[in-house]
Design a protein around this motif. Sequence first.
Motif, PDB file in Angstrom:
ATOM      1  N   ALA A 157     -42.888-118.815  -5.474  1.00  0.00           N
ATOM      2  CA  ALA A 157     -43.971-118.913  -6.748  1.00  0.00           C
ATOM      3  C   ALA A 157     -43.733-117.712  -8.112  1.00  0.00           C
ATOM      4  O   ALA A 157     -43.380-118.852  -9.361  1.00  0.00           O
ATOM      5  N   VAL A 158     -43.375-116.507  -8.023  1.00  0.00           N
ATOM      6  CA  VAL A 158     -42.883-115.176  -8.939  1.00  0.00           C
ATOM      7  C   VAL A 158     -41.854-115.545  -9.668  1.00  0.00           C
ATOM      8  O   VAL A 158     -41.484-114.633 -10.738  1.00  0.00           O
ATOM      9  N   LYS A 159     -41.008-115.523  -8.805  1.00  0.00           N
ATOM     10  CA  LYS A 159     -39.220-115.476  -9.474  1.00  0.00           C
ATOM     11  C   LYS A 159     -38.785-114.425  -9.861  1.00  0.00           C
ATOM     12  O   LYS A 159     -38.349-114.029 -10.849  1.00  0.00           O
ATOM     13  N   PRO A 160     -39.158-113.297  -8.729  1.00  0.00           N
ATOM     14  CA  PRO A 160     -39.390-111.795  -8.653  1.00  0.00           C
ATOM     15  C   PRO A 160     -37.402-111.314  -9.247  1.00  0.00           C
ATOM     16  O   PRO A 160     -36.681-111.851  -8.943  1.00  0.00           O
ATOM     17  N   HIS A 161     -37.346-110.619 -10.065  1.00  0.00           N
ATOM     18  CA  HIS A 161     -35.931-110.050 -10.222  1.00  0.00           C
ATOM     19  C   HIS A 161     -35.570-109.071  -9.464  1.00  0.00           C
ATOM     20  O   HIS A 161     -34.153-108.613 -10.078  1.00  0.00           O
ATOM     21  N   GLU A 162     -36.691-108.136  -9.065  1.00  0.00           N
ATOM     22  CA  GLU A 162     -35.861-107.308  -7.505  1.00  0.00           C
ATOM     23  C   GLU A 162     -36.231-107.763  -6.789  1.00  0.00           C
ATOM     24  O   GLU A 162     -37.620-107.563  -6.783  1.00  0.00           O
ATOM     25  N   ILE A 163     -35.878-107.687  -5.604  1.00  0.00           N
ATOM     26  CA  ILE A 163     -36.710-107.244  -3.971  1.00  0.00           C
ATOM     27  C   ILE A 163     -35.876-106.568  -3.951  1.00  0.00           C
ATOM     28  O   ILE A 163     -34.900-106.285  -3.249  1.00  0.00           O
ATOM     29  N   LEU A 164     -36.967-105.606  -3.342  1.00  0.00           N
ATOM     30  CA  LEU A 164     -36.937-104.262  -2.542  1.00  0.00           C
ATOM     31  C   LEU A 164     -37.263-104.328  -1.092  1.00  0.00           C
ATOM     32  O   LEU A 164     -38.433-104.591  -0.714  1.00  0.00           O
ATOM     33  N   ASN A 193     -33.042-109.382   4.486  1.00  0.00           N
ATOM     34  CA  ASN A 193     -32.037-110.302   3.954  1.00  0.00           C
ATOM     35  C   ASN A 193     -31.022-111.637   3.627  1.00  0.00           C
ATOM     36  O   ASN A 193     -31.305-112.711   2.594  1.00  0.00           O
ATOM     37  N   ASP A 194     -31.316-112.362   5.179  1.00  0.00           N
ATOM     38  CA  ASP A 194     -31.075-113.981   5.802  1.00  0.00           C
ATOM     39  C   ASP A 194     -32.631-114.980   5.248  1.00  0.00           C
ATOM     40  O   ASP A 194     -31.814-115.439   4.780  1.00  0.00           O
ATOM     41  N   ARG A 195     -33.342-114.074   4.944  1.00  0.00           N
ATOM     42  CA  ARG A 195     -34.839-114.950   4.190  1.00  0.00           C
ATOM     43  C   ARG A 195     -34.376-115.008   3.232  1.00  0.00           C
ATOM     44  O   ARG A 195     -34.977-115.841   2.061  1.00  0.00           O
ATOM     45  N   LEU A 196     -34.497-113.418   2.575  1.00  0.00           N
ATOM     46  CA  LEU A 196     -34.987-113.189   0.972  1.00  0.00           C
ATOM     47  C   LEU A 196     -33.721-113.199   0.243  1.00  0.00           C
ATOM     48  O   LEU A 196     -34.166-112.937  -0.892  1.00  0.00           O
ATOM     49  N   ASP A 197     -32.927-113.031   0.072  1.00  0.00           N
ATOM     50  CA  ASP A 197     -31.779-112.070  -0.306  1.00  0.00           C
ATOM     51  C   ASP A 197     -32.079-111.167  -1.504  1.00  0.00           C
ATOM     52  O   ASP A 197     -31.899-111.436  -2.270  1.00  0.00           O
ATOM     53  N   THR A 216     -32.669-107.730  -3.605  1.00  0.00           N
ATOM     54  CA  THR A 216     -31.548-107.398  -4.633  1.00  0.00           C
ATOM     55  C   THR A 216     -31.248-105.531  -3.735  1.00  0.00           C
ATOM     56  O   THR A 216     -30.463-104.831  -4.972  1.00  0.00           O
ATOM     57  N   GLY A 217     -32.102-104.756  -2.889  1.00  0.00           N
ATOM     58  CA  GLY A 217     -31.812-103.967  -3.359  1.00  0.00           C
ATOM     59  C   GLY A 217     -32.794-103.244  -1.860  1.00  0.00           C
ATOM     60  O   GLY A 217     -33.487-104.162  -1.322  1.00  0.00           O
ATOM     61  N   VAL A 218     -32.133-102.333  -1.203  1.00  0.00           N
ATOM     62  CA  VAL A 218     -32.896-101.066   0.243  1.00  0.00           C
ATOM     63  C   VAL A 218     -33.351-100.309  -0.371  1.00  0.00           C
ATOM     64  O   VAL A 218     -32.812 -99.283  -1.161  1.00  0.00           O
ATOM     65  N   VAL A 219     -34.720 -99.827   0.143  1.00  0.00           N
ATOM     66  CA  VAL A 219     -34.397 -98.283  -0.079  1.00  0.00           C
ATOM     67  C   VAL A 219     -35.484 -98.188   1.323  1.00  0.00           C
ATOM     68  O   VAL A 219     -35.514 -98.054   2.084  1.00  0.00           O
ATOM     69  N   LEU A 220     -34.189 -96.309   1.480  1.00  0.00           N
ATOM     70  CA  LEU A 220     -34.597 -96.195   2.446  1.00  0.00           C
ATOM     71  C   LEU A 220     -35.648 -94.923   2.587  1.00  0.00           C
ATOM     72  O   LEU A 220     -35.625 -93.463   1.754  1.00  0.00           O
ATOM     73  N   THR A 221     -36.344 -94.964   3.431  1.00  0.00           N
ATOM     74  CA  THR A 221     -38.163 -94.018   3.012  1.00  0.00           C
ATOM     75  C   THR A 221     -37.332 -93.129   4.217  1.00  0.00           C
ATOM     76  O   THR A 221     -36.687 -93.304   6.019  1.00  0.00           O
ATOM     77  N   LYS A 222     -38.305 -92.109   4.635  1.00  0.00           N
ATOM     78  CA  LYS A 222     -38.038 -90.860   5.773  1.00  0.00           C
ATOM     79  C   LYS A 222     -36.797 -90.218   5.957  1.00  0.00           C
ATOM     80  O   LYS A 222     -36.846 -89.426   6.880  1.00  0.00           O
ATOM     81  N   LEU A 223     -35.994 -89.212   4.383  1.00  0.00           N
ATOM     82  CA  LEU A 223     -34.637 -89.555   4.661  1.00  0.00           C
ATOM     83  C   LEU A 223     -35.024 -87.532   4.762  1.00  0.00           C
ATOM     84  O   LEU A 223     -34.021 -87.290   4.860  1.00  0.00           O
ATOM     85  N   ASP A 224     -36.107 -87.473   4.297  1.00  0.00           N
ATOM     86  CA  ASP A 224     -36.777 -85.864   4.654  1.00  0.00           C
ATOM     87  C   ASP A 224     -37.148 -85.400   5.996  1.00  0.00           C
ATOM     88  O   ASP A 224     -36.745 -84.447   6.369  1.00  0.00           O
ATOM     89  N   GLY A 225     -37.180 -86.410   7.313  1.00  0.00           N
ATOM     90  CA  GLY A 225     -36.897 -86.020   8.433  1.00  0.00           C
ATOM     91  C   GLY A 225     -36.068 -85.834   9.172  1.00  0.00           C
ATOM     92  O   GLY A 225     -35.016 -85.766   8.529  1.00  0.00           O
ATOM     93  N   LYS A 239     -31.133 -98.521  -3.713  1.00  0.00           N
ATOM     94  CA  LYS A 239     -30.899 -98.091  -4.594  1.00  0.00           C
ATOM     95  C   LYS A 239     -32.196 -96.437  -4.700  1.00  0.00           C
ATOM     96  O   LYS A 239     -31.922 -96.159  -5.744  1.00  0.00           O
ATOM     97  N   PHE A 240     -33.189 -95.918  -3.540  1.00  0.00           N
ATOM     98  CA  PHE A 240     -33.972 -95.395  -3.998  1.00  0.00           C
ATOM     99  C   PHE A 240     -33.741 -94.859  -2.291  1.00  0.00           C
ATOM    100  O   PHE A 240     -34.008 -95.988  -1.631  1.00  0.00           O
ATOM    101  N   ILE A 241     -34.435 -93.800  -2.463  1.00  0.00           N
ATOM    102  CA  ILE A 241     -34.571 -93.077  -1.134  1.00  0.00           C
ATOM    103  C   ILE A 241     -35.965 -92.519  -1.051  1.00  0.00           C
ATOM    104  O   ILE A 241     -35.833 -91.422  -2.342  1.00  0.00           O
ATOM    105  N   GLY A 242     -36.440 -92.567   0.093  1.00  0.00           N
ATOM    106  CA  GLY A 242     -37.429 -91.388  -0.245  1.00  0.00           C
ATOM    107  C   GLY A 242     -37.434 -90.391   0.573  1.00  0.00           C
ATOM    108  O   GLY A 242     -36.519 -90.164   1.423  1.00  0.00           O
TER     109      GLY A 242
END
Length: 295
Positions: free
Chosen positions: A210-217, A236-240, A242-251, A270-273
């Motif tokens: 519906a909204v055709k996002p420019h980024e799907i993280l 990724n198979d379902r949504l294709d 555009t980038g990954v955010v890896l969280t909790k890399l402080d642990g 693209k980002f790390i938490g």
Amino acid sequence: MFENLSDKLDRAFKVLKGQGTITEINVAETMKEIRKALLDADVNYKTAKAFTDDVRQKALGNNVLTSISPGQLLTKLMNDELTSLMGGTTADLNFPATPTVILIAGLNGAGKTTFTGKLANYLKTQRNKKPLLVADDIYRPAAIDQLEVLGQQIGIPVYANRESKDPVAIAREGIAQAKQNGQNVVIIDTAGRLAIDEAMMVEIEQVKDAVKPHEILFVVDSMTGQDAVNTAKVFNDRLDFTGVVLTKLDGDTRGGAALSIKSVVNKPIKFIGTGEKMEALDVFHPDRMASRILG
Ligand code: GDP
């Protein structure tokens, strides 16, 4: 972050580092140790094998054995290969339209809502953007509360519609409001589940269509190791995305997800938490992460 892996790689290298001459057998043994260290860090088997085979071949091809400081050369080679394994170059967000629409996906507890706040804060303070957050989880009123609290904390508006049970409509309303109010980035925080669930996937696909996002993280908890990679593959198979955010890399994450995800789904991190606070977000730089891992 990755202390264990760094230690193990360091130990694997000890034999070679500083040596004047090394043999093909030395290299093969070191690669075996490195592969073990990667597997212990929860890197998936195929990735670890392909990686060490590659480093070994390049080491032999690059005359490492006959060079003056083979240890140093091999360290540089490892650094380059680790960097390339994690995507090579830094992958920035794209802002092709006004407003740019960013859809956030992932399982419950991965850190989606926290990241939604962090991303808005980053875009506002470091990229000079005017974001709007959209609370698009219709199942957990607490998730809306959580996003509103974060929005207040960072001074960013939140669109919510507690009466609606239609995530597609809420997403559209949010985008319409952004257009009206001159906000140039819309970040949509979607509902998750504890595990992969068909209804959740269908819902987020509908929002995407519906909204055709420019980024799907795709947001994923790095502490979940190989599960993180498997979940990434399904999303990724379902949504294709555009980038990954890896969280909790402080642990005390072992690091496997950071090293495997790119090669498995072929999408950049693209980002790390790196913490619970709104400022605890870093743009992911593969080269810096490689240097960090190698110590
Ligand atoms: P959601 O269900 O995917 O929206 O997950 P939340 O954003 O509610 O986060 C789940 C928990 O993980 C919360 O307690 C967050 O504070 C915590 N969290 C999120 N990101 C990070 C991170 O990068 N580091 C740490 N240590 N905790 C995090």
